[in-house]
Design a protein around this motif. Structure first.
Motif: not given
Length: 225
Positions: A116-118, A137-142
């Protein structure tokens, strides 16, 4: 008439495993925004690019069609699905059922908290470029990391399908900056609550976040048509 012998079980399993692996790759391309809603997929070109037989590719298409990520149109071919307003409502309903309890019951020391942090830091960096597809894409990863807090392989696998469908909805909108920018600091706030040992407060923030995100997507989706 002689009946054709069935393929050995291990051969069928191997074929299915290959199809599932290719399906995961295509699903990742949807989640990453490389494949977009309404895009037609050429069977011949895709089979050549992926170095698989057309039979295997058709099995991939069947898997992803069943998930709602692809659509088969008779006499026209296979297309990346275009989500409906009803499917968007259902996606957010499922997200609230999975993500909010996952966060409420989370252990702040879980390895997924680092994910989540990354994801938050990656979104901040991509915002500077700006690369809004990358921010998405980063939001999806979060959010995938939030589900990983459950340690449930079934939920994690199911959620990969959900976020692929969600990314299709995002792909229809003409202003990714307006969609994603407000949630960069909100993701950071949710993460901060969790890291400080207050998962219940983080979950309440996430519930409000999802309600606002749903309204924003539906409003933007309604303006399209």
């Amino acid at each position: 008439m002689t009946k054709e012998p069935a393929a050995p079980a291990d051969s069928r399993d191997s074929s299915l495993s290959l199809a599932e692996g290719i399906a995961a790759r295509l699903r990742d391309q949807v989640t990453g925004g490389t494949l977009v809603p309404g895009q037609r997929l050429s069977e011949a070109r895709l089979a050549a690019e992926l170095e698989i037989s057309r039979n295997t590719l058709r099995e991939v298409f069947r898997l992803l069609t069943r998930e709602g990520i692809l659509r088969h149109k008779p006499n026209r071919g296979v297309f990346v699905a275009v989500p409906s307003m009803a499917s968007i409502l259902d996606i957010y309903r499922v997200r609230r059922l999975i993500e909010v309890p996952a966060l409420a019951q989370a252990w702040p020391g879980h390895a997924a908290v680092t994910r989540m942090h990354n994801a938050v830091e990656q979104a901040k960096e991509l915002q500077k470029i700006p690369d809004w597809r990358g921010v998405g894409s980063a939001n999806m990863e979060f959010h995938a990391a939030i589900v990983a807090l459950t340690d449930s392989p079934r939920l994690i696998q199911f959620f990969t399908q959900i976020i692929a469908e969600l990314r299709l909805a995002f792909g229809l909108l003409d202003s990714p900056e307006l969609l994603h920018q407000p949630y960069i600091p909100r993701n950071a706030e949710i993460l901060g609550k969790l890291e400080r040992g207050d998962p219940a407060a983080a979950a309440r923030m996430l519930d409000d976040y999802l309600n606002q995100s749903e309204r924003a997507v539906l409003e933007a989706f309604a303006r399209l048509g």
